[in-house]
Design a protein around this motif. Structure first.
Motif, PDB file in Angstrom:
ATOM      1  N   ASP A 198       0.785  -1.222   0.000  1.00  0.00           N
ATOM      2  CA  ASP A 198       0.000   0.000   0.000  1.00  0.00           C
ATOM      3  C   ASP A 198       0.820   1.278   0.000  1.00  0.00           C
ATOM      4  O   ASP A 198       0.378   2.315   0.442  1.00  0.00           O
ATOM      5  N   SER A 199       2.055   1.239  -0.475  1.00  0.00           N
ATOM      6  CA  SER A 199       2.887   2.428  -0.499  1.00  0.00           C
ATOM      7  C   SER A 199       2.820   3.098  -1.858  1.00  0.00           C
ATOM      8  O   SER A 199       2.375   2.522  -2.835  1.00  0.00           O
ATOM      9  N   ALA A 200       3.314   4.344  -1.908  1.00  0.00           N
ATOM     10  CA  ALA A 200       3.349   5.053  -3.175  1.00  0.00           C
ATOM     11  C   ALA A 200       4.500   4.529  -4.015  1.00  0.00           C
ATOM     12  O   ALA A 200       5.449   3.955  -3.513  1.00  0.00           O
ATOM     13  N   VAL A 201       4.428   4.745  -5.329  1.00  0.00           N
ATOM     14  CA  VAL A 201       5.503   4.348  -6.228  1.00  0.00           C
ATOM     15  C   VAL A 201       6.580   5.410  -6.209  1.00  0.00           C
ATOM     16  O   VAL A 201       6.292   6.601  -6.281  1.00  0.00           O
ATOM     17  N   GLU A 202       7.836   4.981  -6.118  1.00  0.00           N
ATOM     18  CA  GLU A 202       8.923   5.953  -6.065  1.00  0.00           C
ATOM     19  C   GLU A 202       9.277   6.422  -7.456  1.00  0.00           C
ATOM     20  O   GLU A 202       9.467   5.629  -8.370  1.00  0.00           O
ATOM     21  N   ALA A 203       9.337   7.726  -7.626  1.00  0.00           N
ATOM     22  CA  ALA A 203       9.660   8.314  -8.909  1.00  0.00           C
ATOM     23  C   ALA A 203      11.150   8.215  -9.169  1.00  0.00           C
ATOM     24  O   ALA A 203      11.937   7.974  -8.255  1.00  0.00           O
ATOM     25  N   PRO A 204      11.585   8.388 -10.445  1.00  0.00           N
ATOM     26  CA  PRO A 204      13.017   8.264 -10.760  1.00  0.00           C
ATOM     27  C   PRO A 204      13.891   9.176  -9.931  1.00  0.00           C
ATOM     28  O   PRO A 204      15.020   8.845  -9.616  1.00  0.00           O
ATOM     29  N   GLY A 205      13.404  10.350  -9.539  1.00  0.00           N
ATOM     30  CA  GLY A 205      14.224  11.274  -8.768  1.00  0.00           C
ATOM     31  C   GLY A 205      14.272  10.951  -7.299  1.00  0.00           C
ATOM     32  O   GLY A 205      14.922  11.636  -6.516  1.00  0.00           O
ATOM     33  N   GLY A 206      13.548   9.912  -6.864  1.00  0.00           N
ATOM     34  CA  GLY A 206      13.570   9.515  -5.471  1.00  0.00           C
ATOM     35  C   GLY A 206      12.344   9.961  -4.704  1.00  0.00           C
ATOM     36  O   GLY A 206      12.139   9.542  -3.574  1.00  0.00           O
ATOM     37  N   ASP A 207      11.488  10.831  -5.293  1.00  0.00           N
ATOM     38  CA  ASP A 207      10.281  11.275  -4.613  1.00  0.00           C
ATOM     39  C   ASP A 207       9.150  10.306  -4.893  1.00  0.00           C
ATOM     40  O   ASP A 207       9.033   9.753  -5.982  1.00  0.00           O
ATOM     41  N   ALA A 208       8.308  10.111  -3.905  1.00  0.00           N
ATOM     42  CA  ALA A 208       7.174   9.208  -4.078  1.00  0.00           C
ATOM     43  C   ALA A 208       6.091   9.892  -4.912  1.00  0.00           C
ATOM     44  O   ALA A 208       5.735  11.034  -4.661  1.00  0.00           O
ATOM     45  N   GLU A 209       5.611   9.187  -5.948  1.00  0.00           N
ATOM     46  CA  GLU A 209       4.532   9.729  -6.753  1.00  0.00           C
ATOM     47  C   GLU A 209       3.225   9.655  -5.962  1.00  0.00           C
ATOM     48  O   GLU A 209       2.967   8.681  -5.258  1.00  0.00           O
ATOM     49  N   PRO A 210       2.372  10.682  -6.092  1.00  0.00           N
ATOM     50  CA  PRO A 210       1.094  10.628  -5.387  1.00  0.00           C
ATOM     51  C   PRO A 210       0.201   9.520  -5.928  1.00  0.00           C
ATOM     52  O   PRO A 210       0.204   9.230  -7.118  1.00  0.00           O
ATOM     53  N   THR A 211      -0.514   8.879  -5.023  1.00  0.00           N
ATOM     54  CA  THR A 211      -1.447   7.846  -5.426  1.00  0.00           C
ATOM     55  C   THR A 211      -2.617   8.466  -6.177  1.00  0.00           C
ATOM     56  O   THR A 211      -3.167   9.479  -5.765  1.00  0.00           O
ATOM     57  N   VAL A 212      -2.982   7.875  -7.288  1.00  0.00           N
ATOM     58  CA  VAL A 212      -4.117   8.346  -8.071  1.00  0.00           C
ATOM     59  C   VAL A 212      -5.351   7.570  -7.642  1.00  0.00           C
ATOM     60  O   VAL A 212      -5.375   6.342  -7.690  1.00  0.00           O
ATOM     61  N   GLU A 213      -6.355   8.287  -7.178  1.00  0.00           N
ATOM     62  CA  GLU A 213      -7.614   7.655  -6.822  1.00  0.00           C
ATOM     63  C   GLU A 213      -8.605   7.908  -7.942  1.00  0.00           C
ATOM     64  O   GLU A 213      -8.742   9.031  -8.425  1.00  0.00           O
ATOM     65  N   GLN A 214      -9.285   6.867  -8.352  1.00  0.00           N
ATOM     66  CA  GLN A 214     -10.235   6.984  -9.432  1.00  0.00           C
ATOM     67  C   GLN A 214     -11.463   6.143  -9.135  1.00  0.00           C
ATOM     68  O   GLN A 214     -11.405   5.184  -8.364  1.00  0.00           O
ATOM     69  N   ARG A 215     -12.554   6.518  -9.757  1.00  0.00           N
ATOM     70  CA  ARG A 215     -13.787   5.745  -9.651  1.00  0.00           C
ATOM     71  C   ARG A 215     -14.043   5.092 -10.994  1.00  0.00           C
ATOM     72  O   ARG A 215     -14.152   5.782 -12.008  1.00  0.00           O
ATOM     73  N   SER A 241      -5.281  14.660 -13.665  1.00  0.00           N
ATOM     74  CA  SER A 241      -6.294  14.586 -12.597  1.00  0.00           C
ATOM     75  C   SER A 241      -5.995  15.549 -11.450  1.00  0.00           C
ATOM     76  O   SER A 241      -6.853  15.785 -10.600  1.00  0.00           O
ATOM     77  N   GLN A 242      -4.784  16.120 -11.412  1.00  0.00           N
ATOM     78  CA  GLN A 242      -4.469  17.108 -10.382  1.00  0.00           C
ATOM     79  C   GLN A 242      -5.135  18.450 -10.665  1.00  0.00           C
ATOM     80  O   GLN A 242      -5.301  19.271  -9.765  1.00  0.00           O
ATOM     81  N   LEU A 252     -23.440  -3.111 -25.751  1.00  0.00           N
ATOM     82  CA  LEU A 252     -22.127  -3.540 -25.270  1.00  0.00           C
ATOM     83  C   LEU A 252     -21.722  -2.720 -24.049  1.00  0.00           C
ATOM     84  O   LEU A 252     -22.021  -1.529 -23.967  1.00  0.00           O
ATOM     85  N   ARG A 253     -21.033  -3.347 -23.104  1.00  0.00           N
ATOM     86  CA  ARG A 253     -20.676  -2.664 -21.868  1.00  0.00           C
ATOM     87  C   ARG A 253     -19.345  -1.942 -21.995  1.00  0.00           C
ATOM     88  O   ARG A 253     -18.360  -2.501 -22.460  1.00  0.00           O
ATOM     89  N   LEU A 254     -19.348  -0.658 -21.569  1.00  0.00           N
ATOM     90  CA  LEU A 254     -18.162   0.187 -21.622  1.00  0.00           C
ATOM     91  C   LEU A 254     -17.737   0.558 -20.213  1.00  0.00           C
ATOM     92  O   LEU A 254     -18.573   0.884 -19.373  1.00  0.00           O
ATOM     93  N   ALA A 255     -16.434   0.511 -19.953  1.00  0.00           N
ATOM     94  CA  ALA A 255     -15.884   0.910 -18.659  1.00  0.00           C
ATOM     95  C   ALA A 255     -15.305   2.315 -18.768  1.00  0.00           C
ATOM     96  O   ALA A 255     -14.624   2.638 -19.738  1.00  0.00           O
ATOM     97  N   TYR A 256     -15.601   3.147 -17.764  1.00  0.00           N
ATOM     98  CA  TYR A 256     -15.017   4.487 -17.735  1.00  0.00           C
ATOM     99  C   TYR A 256     -14.522   4.787 -16.336  1.00  0.00           C
ATOM    100  O   TYR A 256     -14.920   4.132 -15.359  1.00  0.00           O
ATOM    101  N   ALA A 257     -13.630   5.774 -16.221  1.00  0.00           N
ATOM    102  CA  ALA A 257     -13.049   6.139 -14.928  1.00  0.00           C
ATOM    103  C   ALA A 257     -13.035   7.649 -14.789  1.00  0.00           C
ATOM    104  O   ALA A 257     -12.825   8.379 -15.763  1.00  0.00           O
ATOM    105  N   VAL A 258     -13.239   8.104 -13.554  1.00  0.00           N
ATOM    106  CA  VAL A 258     -13.204   9.525 -13.222  1.00  0.00           C
ATOM    107  C   VAL A 258     -12.160   9.719 -12.124  1.00  0.00           C
ATOM    108  O   VAL A 258     -12.203   9.042 -11.100  1.00  0.00           O
ATOM    109  N   ALA A 259     -11.209  10.616 -12.351  1.00  0.00           N
ATOM    110  CA  ALA A 259     -10.164  10.897 -11.367  1.00  0.00           C
ATOM    111  C   ALA A 259     -10.008  12.406 -11.229  1.00  0.00           C
ATOM    112  O   ALA A 259     -10.015  13.130 -12.218  1.00  0.00           O
ATOM    113  N   GLY A 260      -9.860  12.868  -9.983  1.00  0.00           N
ATOM    114  CA  GLY A 260      -9.609  14.279  -9.747  1.00  0.00           C
ATOM    115  C   GLY A 260     -10.870  15.103  -9.594  1.00  0.00           C
ATOM    116  O   GLY A 260     -11.994  14.618  -9.765  1.00  0.00           O
TER     117      GLY A 260
END
Length: 401
Positions: free
Chosen positions: A109-126, A176-177, A136-144
């Motif tokens: 459950d940790s954030a992903v570390e970016a190449p520069g060493g900083d943790a990338e913010p977790t993206v929350e989406q619905r 999404s920011q 036909l069924r289509l999947a969509y996502a909303v973030a931010g």
């Protein structure tokens, strides 16, 4: 967001590379088998019900229990397990399955570390689902939060995997920011239904309409990337009251078969289809790396590996051929002239997949469109290149103007 690697016994489950390894050697597994194993490992402290697995792996769409049973059997074979010993995957009769192997490393459950060493913010989406015009069924996502920004569906996406994949995660993270970023998996791809009876350009335009209608969006800016640019152009031309501004990146008005001049270009267009037919489902990544070399020639080794995994995970070999056949015959030149909203067209100057002159052509066809050339040769912009910063800055200024 989950950490890339989880270690148990002699195995490593690497969600970043979408890979299962044993003693350092990759163990070939099909995408849905990997997904089943990843869900079980992530929820190893409890039994995962069959319904949860159907929802997580198949997006909740109806599949028979035989499909799940075959994926469980394949996961056990990959781990050297079986239904009798159940060293790693235990059957909980009447309920589901539980991963019972001892995990020795990995935090989930940790954030992903970016190449520069900083943790990338977790993206929350619905993630949600709606029905296309043909059922036909289509999947969509909303973030931010904030003003909406809709991205027309384009090839090779997977709503749940995109937030982890280096190919797409910076698109979701950064956009999404600042916006209520809305995207969807087109038919035949990702979490949307793969068994699509209709597979035409008009179906794609209608699917975009179905998604925005289900979200009850009245008027919104629309983003189109690659072949999704043509879909966005067609929708904007047909629904001028709905699209406030149009942003296109790596887009084109004419597909490869339409713009091919002479036998050499026609053979190159046909080669795309043959590579998909032969190499898409093959365990040898050499075939699929031809596409990676075209889409992100300036990418890192990680980018290429991630693109390879993205290809296999997002759609079937059969659908890949169907997509490429339709892409080749796209022609929105007439519709482009009917776009009435302000339009920004951006294109990498050294794009190998869609040469820059076709982006310039599209900008010329759309009344009063503005064209911006981006530095670099990647068709899909990567997080570390200057073109990505330019794209975001130009998009923000255009939408705010």
């Amino acid at each position: 967001m989950r950490t890339a690697e989880i270690v148990f016994g002699e195995f490593v489950l690497d969600s970043q590379r979408y890979e299962l390894r044993r003693d350092g050697q990759a163990v070939p597994v099909e995408p849905q088998v990997f997904d089943v194993l990843a869900v079980l490992v992530a929820n190893r402290r409890r039994c995962v019900t069959k319904q949860e697995l159907f929802e997580a792996v198949w997006g909740g769409k109806f599949v028979g229990e035989a499909a799940l049973s075959s994926r469980i059997m394949a996961a056990r074979r990959a781990l050297g397990d079986d239904g009798e010993s159940q060293r790693y995957i235990k059957t909980v009769r009447g309920r589901g399955y539980q991963f019972v192997g001892a995990v020795t490393e990995g935090v989930t459950d940790s954030a992903v570390e970016a190449p520069g060493g900083d943790a990338e913010p977790t993206v929350e989406q619905r993630v949600a689902f709606c029905r296309a015009a043909d059922g036909l069924r289509l999947a969509y996502a909303v973030a931010g939060e904030g003003p909406p920004l809709v991205r027309a569906g384009n090839w090779m996406t997977h709503l749940r995997y995109d937030v982890e994949s280096p190919v797409w995660r910076h698109w979701v993270r950064d956009l999404s920011q600042r916006y209520r970023y809305i995207r969807y998996d087109e038919r035949g791809c990702g979490l949307s239904d793969w068994d699509a009876p209709g597979f035409t350009f008009d179906d794609w335009v209608d699917d975009l309409a179905s998604v925005v209608d289900s979200l009850e969006l009245d008027r919104f800016p629309l983003l189109g990337v690659s072949q999704g640019g043509a879909v966005a152009v067609a929708y904007a031309a047909r629904h001028p009251d709905r699209v406030s501004k149009l942003v296109l990146c790596g887009a084109y008005a004419r597909g490869r078969a339409v713009r091919a001049v002479g036998p050499d270009e026609r053979r190159a267009a046909a080669l795309d289809l043959e590579l998909a037919r032969v190499g898409w489902g093959n365990d040898d990544p050499a075939f699929r790396q031809v596409f990676a070399a075209q889409f992100i020639p300036g990418g890192t080794r990680e980018d290429w590996s991630s693109f390879d995994h993205l290809q296999r995970r997002t759609t079937s070999a059969e659908n890949a051929v169907r997509f490429l056949e339709q892409f080749a015959h796209i022609d929105v030149r007439d519709l482009a002239g009917q776009v009435a909203c302000p339009t920004l067209v951006m294109h990498a100057s050294g794009d190998r997949r869609v040469p820059v002159q076709y982006g310039e052509e599209l900008a010329t066809l759309i009344p009063q469109a503005r064209f911006v050339a981006l530095e670099g040769g990647n068709h899909l912009l990567t997080a570390g290149e200057p073109a990505w910063e330019t794209f975001c800055a130009e998009l923000d200024a255009f939408l705010a103007g």
